[in-house]
Write a protein that holds these residues in place. Structure first.
Motif, PDB file in Angstrom:
ATOM      1  N   THR A 150      27.342   7.797 -25.177  1.00 39.29           N
ATOM      2  CA  THR A 150      26.585   9.306 -24.841  1.00 39.29           C
ATOM      3  C   THR A 150      28.260  10.510 -24.109  1.00 39.29           C
ATOM      4  O   THR A 150      28.390  11.651 -24.419  1.00 39.29           O
ATOM      5  CB  THR A 150      25.553   8.940 -23.945  1.00 39.29           C
ATOM      6  OG1 THR A 150      24.809   8.265 -23.837  1.00 39.29           O
ATOM      7  CG2 THR A 150      25.370  10.363 -22.797  1.00 39.29           C
ATOM      8  N   LEU A 151      29.058   9.492 -23.271  1.00 41.27           N
ATOM      9  CA  LEU A 151      30.398  10.410 -23.412  1.00 41.27           C
ATOM     10  C   LEU A 151      31.001  11.092 -23.684  1.00 41.27           C
ATOM     11  O   LEU A 151      31.452  12.323 -23.641  1.00 41.27           O
ATOM     12  CB  LEU A 151      30.919   9.252 -21.846  1.00 41.27           C
ATOM     13  CG  LEU A 151      29.909   8.909 -20.646  1.00 41.27           C
ATOM     14  CD1 LEU A 151      30.689   8.044 -19.780  1.00 41.27           C
ATOM     15  CD2 LEU A 151      29.667  10.377 -19.494  1.00 41.27           C
ATOM     16  N   ILE A 152      30.992   9.905 -24.966  1.00 37.94           N
ATOM     17  CA  ILE A 152      32.388  10.704 -25.994  1.00 37.94           C
ATOM     18  C   ILE A 152      31.531  11.805 -26.926  1.00 37.94           C
ATOM     19  O   ILE A 152      32.104  12.417 -27.549  1.00 37.94           O
ATOM     20  CB  ILE A 152      33.079   9.161 -26.830  1.00 37.94           C
ATOM     21  CG1 ILE A 152      33.000   8.484 -26.276  1.00 37.94           C
ATOM     22  CG2 ILE A 152      33.111  10.172 -28.294  1.00 37.94           C
ATOM     23  CD1 ILE A 152      33.438   7.294 -26.951  1.00 37.94           C
ATOM     24  N   ALA A 153      30.169  11.514 -26.814  1.00 43.16           N
ATOM     25  CA  ALA A 153      29.574  12.362 -28.212  1.00 43.16           C
ATOM     26  C   ALA A 153      29.438  14.117 -27.553  1.00 43.16           C
ATOM     27  O   ALA A 153      29.519  15.274 -27.796  1.00 43.16           O
ATOM     28  CB  ALA A 153      28.302  12.560 -28.358  1.00 43.16           C
ATOM     29  N   CYS A 154      29.530  13.580 -25.675  1.00 41.62           N
ATOM     30  CA  CYS A 154      28.946  15.038 -24.614  1.00 41.62           C
ATOM     31  C   CYS A 154      30.712  15.398 -24.939  1.00 41.62           C
ATOM     32  O   CYS A 154      31.349  16.886 -24.563  1.00 41.62           O
ATOM     33  CB  CYS A 154      28.880  14.886 -23.559  1.00 41.62           C
ATOM     34  SG  CYS A 154      26.999  14.273 -23.244  1.00 41.62           S
ATOM     35  N   ALA A 155      31.771  14.993 -24.575  1.00 44.00           N
ATOM     36  CA  ALA A 155      33.282  15.091 -24.919  1.00 44.00           C
ATOM     37  C   ALA A 155      33.435  16.164 -26.556  1.00 44.00           C
ATOM     38  O   ALA A 155      33.508  17.385 -26.419  1.00 44.00           O
ATOM     39  CB  ALA A 155      33.919  13.611 -24.889  1.00 44.00           C
ATOM     40  N   ILE A 156      33.007  15.464 -27.490  1.00 42.50           N
ATOM     41  CA  ILE A 156      33.268  16.032 -28.983  1.00 42.50           C
ATOM     42  C   ILE A 156      32.594  17.624 -28.368  1.00 42.50           C
ATOM     43  O   ILE A 156      32.720  18.688 -28.747  1.00 42.50           O
ATOM     44  CB  ILE A 156      32.754  15.319 -29.765  1.00 42.50           C
ATOM     45  CG1 ILE A 156      33.802  13.432 -29.505  1.00 42.50           C
ATOM     46  CG2 ILE A 156      32.459  15.733 -30.922  1.00 42.50           C
ATOM     47  CD1 ILE A 156      32.954  12.947 -30.213  1.00 42.50           C
ATOM     48  N   ALA A 157      31.266  17.561 -27.822  1.00 45.94           N
ATOM     49  CA  ALA A 157      29.815  18.532 -28.289  1.00 45.94           C
ATOM     50  C   ALA A 157      30.973  19.599 -27.229  1.00 45.94           C
ATOM     51  O   ALA A 157      31.045  20.819 -27.524  1.00 45.94           O
ATOM     52  CB  ALA A 157      28.563  18.168 -27.632  1.00 45.94           C
ATOM     53  N   ILE A 200      24.157  12.939 -29.252  1.00 47.08           N
ATOM     54  CA  ILE A 200      23.536  11.648 -28.824  1.00 47.08           C
ATOM     55  C   ILE A 200      24.427  10.875 -28.792  1.00 47.08           C
ATOM     56  O   ILE A 200      25.226  10.720 -29.974  1.00 47.08           O
ATOM     57  CB  ILE A 200      22.738  11.758 -30.641  1.00 47.08           C
ATOM     58  CG1 ILE A 200      22.288  13.208 -30.862  1.00 47.08           C
ATOM     59  CG2 ILE A 200      22.102  10.421 -30.465  1.00 47.08           C
ATOM     60  CD1 ILE A 200      20.824  12.918 -32.091  1.00 47.08           C
ATOM     61  N   GLY A 201      23.790   9.949 -27.946  1.00 46.45           N
ATOM     62  CA  GLY A 201      25.088   8.739 -27.790  1.00 46.45           C
ATOM     63  C   GLY A 201      24.010   7.429 -27.611  1.00 46.45           C
ATOM     64  O   GLY A 201      23.007   7.296 -28.399  1.00 46.45           O
ATOM     65  N   SER A 202      24.060   6.543 -27.066  1.00 47.30           N
ATOM     66  CA  SER A 202      23.748   5.702 -26.810  1.00 47.30           C
ATOM     67  C   SER A 202      23.178   4.704 -25.033  1.00 47.30           C
ATOM     68  O   SER A 202      24.500   5.276 -24.089  1.00 47.30           O
ATOM     69  CB  SER A 202      24.082   4.611 -27.441  1.00 47.30           C
ATOM     70  OG  SER A 202      25.420   4.071 -26.904  1.00 47.30           O
ATOM     71  N   PHE A 203      22.868   4.189 -24.855  1.00 50.87           N
ATOM     72  CA  PHE A 203      22.954   3.185 -23.525  1.00 50.87           C
ATOM     73  C   PHE A 203      23.326   2.442 -23.829  1.00 50.87           C
ATOM     74  O   PHE A 203      22.078   1.510 -24.206  1.00 50.87           O
ATOM     75  CB  PHE A 203      21.523   3.535 -22.512  1.00 50.87           C
ATOM     76  CG  PHE A 203      22.189   3.662 -21.076  1.00 50.87           C
ATOM     77  CD1 PHE A 203      22.968   4.217 -20.133  1.00 50.87           C
ATOM     78  CD2 PHE A 203      21.521   2.593 -20.638  1.00 50.87           C
ATOM     79  CE1 PHE A 203      23.444   3.983 -18.978  1.00 50.87           C
ATOM     80  CE2 PHE A 203      21.826   2.231 -19.608  1.00 50.87           C
ATOM     81  CZ  PHE A 203      22.717   2.439 -18.512  1.00 50.87           C
ATOM     82  N   GLU A 204      24.379   1.439 -23.687  1.00 49.74           N
ATOM     83  CA  GLU A 204      24.307   0.128 -24.558  1.00 49.74           C
ATOM     84  C   GLU A 204      25.786  -1.062 -24.232  1.00 49.74           C
ATOM     85  O   GLU A 204      26.705  -0.189 -23.643  1.00 49.74           O
ATOM     86  CB  GLU A 204      24.177  -0.160 -26.538  1.00 49.74           C
ATOM     87  CG  GLU A 204      25.202   0.593 -26.915  1.00 49.74           C
ATOM     88  CD  GLU A 204      25.425   0.760 -27.935  1.00 49.74           C
ATOM     89  OE1 GLU A 204      24.378   0.701 -28.638  1.00 49.74           O
ATOM     90  OE2 GLU A 204      26.576   0.842 -28.784  1.00 49.74           O
ATOM     91  N   GLN A 205      25.978  -2.076 -24.040  1.00 50.63           N
ATOM     92  CA  GLN A 205      27.282  -2.925 -23.317  1.00 50.63           C
ATOM     93  C   GLN A 205      28.625  -2.394 -24.000  1.00 50.63           C
ATOM     94  O   GLN A 205      28.488  -2.032 -25.337  1.00 50.63           O
ATOM     95  CB  GLN A 205      27.255  -3.843 -23.460  1.00 50.63           C
ATOM     96  CG  GLN A 205      26.721  -4.768 -25.106  1.00 50.63           C
ATOM     97  CD  GLN A 205      28.289  -5.154 -25.402  1.00 50.63           C
ATOM     98  OE1 GLN A 205      29.073  -4.607 -24.528  1.00 50.63           O
ATOM     99  NE2 GLN A 205      27.997  -4.890 -26.813  1.00 50.63           N
ATOM    100  N   HIS A 206      29.279  -1.737 -23.669  1.00 51.04           N
ATOM    101  CA  HIS A 206      30.786  -1.719 -24.126  1.00 51.04           C
ATOM    102  C   HIS A 206      31.610  -2.857 -23.266  1.00 51.04           C
ATOM    103  O   HIS A 206      32.424  -2.472 -22.810  1.00 51.04           O
ATOM    104  CB  HIS A 206      31.239  -0.391 -23.941  1.00 51.04           C
ATOM    105  CG  HIS A 206      30.595   1.254 -25.175  1.00 51.04           C
ATOM    106  ND1 HIS A 206      29.489   0.902 -24.296  1.00 51.04           N
ATOM    107  CD2 HIS A 206      30.815   1.319 -26.126  1.00 51.04           C
ATOM    108  CE1 HIS A 206      28.591   1.487 -26.176  1.00 51.04           C
ATOM    109  NE2 HIS A 206      29.921   1.816 -26.943  1.00 51.04           N
TER     110      HIS A 206
END
Length: 294
Positions: A87-94, A71-77
């Protein structure tokens, strides 16, 4: 170039005469035996990209007792990391977890609770109520298919409501866990040698930039080396959002980020997942990377 005289490998049972001596018979027998050999058990390398590549056959053969939902987000970084960073970080961990443990890896939920970032273009949020409902529907669908354990791999600190979703899952027939916890992140930061304190490394800082530099460096744009900004006093963040505390959206020291730190962060988190796995399915914890691990 295909030989027009070549005969395709015969399907079905081997004829009795195939075991006669001769190079052609020997080659056909070897190829048939290779086809019939079962796949080697054990862990596999992580699949590239944020999405799982499983077929229904893969999922059926694995018979996982635990599903993991990024579960990530779609927000400014900030100006150098993509909107989909969490989202990319959560996917990398998963992905790393699924390569080490026999779990059913799900595709990510990208939209979540990013209301504190609404002052910046590109940010999209859904309500906490909607996020809860989606997670519960996914848990119910998994339960009907026989998977009664669900780990939420959260990549966005603003998804406070996920703690309540896990809490309220008690007695529903699905056991849930929220990963990584603060202790898991603390151990990972220590192993990776992260220099910025956790409270100061709030957004698009050393940790997040390091993970993307390791996992998808092509998505990190120029600028992180000159974007350090600290705002430790964020007392009214929930009331006024993040914009009063930073013009760029960055809170942290991304200049200290490195791909090596990102690699060590993910490795540490993968190891920490073992405690969650053994809690949910203790009978399989002795060999977490056994047959079917992806």
């Amino acid at each position: 170039m295909t030989d027009p005289q070549a005969r395709p490998l015969q399907e079905g049972p081997l004829p009795e005469g195939l075991l006669q001596e001769g190079p052609l018979q020997e080659r056909l027998l070897q190829e048939r035996l290779l086809q019939e050999r079962p796949p080697e058990p054990g862990p596999r390398p992580p699949e590239p990209g944020p999405l799982p590549w499983d077929t229904t056959g893969d999922a059926g053969a694995r018979r996982a007792d635990v599903a993991i939902l990024p579960i990530g987000s779609f927000e400014q970084h900030g100006p150098y990391l993509p909107l989909a960073t969490d989202t990319l970080i959560a996917c990398a961990i998963a992905r790393e977890v699924a390569a080490a443990y026999p779990v059913h890896r799900l595709p990510p939920l990208t939209f979540s609770c990013s209301h504190e970032h609404s002052a910046w273009p590109g940010t999209v949020s859904i309500s906490a109520t909607t996020l809860c409902a989606v997670v519960r529907d996914i848990a119910e669908s998994l339960r009907r298919s026989g998977v009664r354990n669900l780990v939420l791999v959260n990549g966005h600190g603003g998804n406070y409501v996920l703690r309540n979703v896990v809490q309220e899952s008690l007695g529903t027939g699905t056991r849930m866990a929220l990963f990584p916890g603060s202790a898991d992140w603390g151990a990972a930061r220590e192993r990776a040698g992260v220099e910025t304190p956790s409270h100061s490394d709030m957004h698009a800082g050393e940790v997040e930039t390091s993970i993307l530099l390791h996992d998808c460096p092509e998505l990190v744009r120029p600028g992180h080396m000159t974007s350090d900004f600290l705002a430790d006093d964020r007392e009214h963040l929930l009331t006024v959002g993040l914009r009063p505390y930073t013009d760029t959206g960055v809170v942290g020291r991304p200049s200290l980020a490195s791909a090596e730190k990102g690699k060590e962060l993910l490795a540490s988190l993968t190891g920490s997942f073992g405690g969650y796995f053994s809690l949910l399915v203790p009978e399989r914890s002795a060999d977490p990377a056994g047959e079917g691990a992806r």
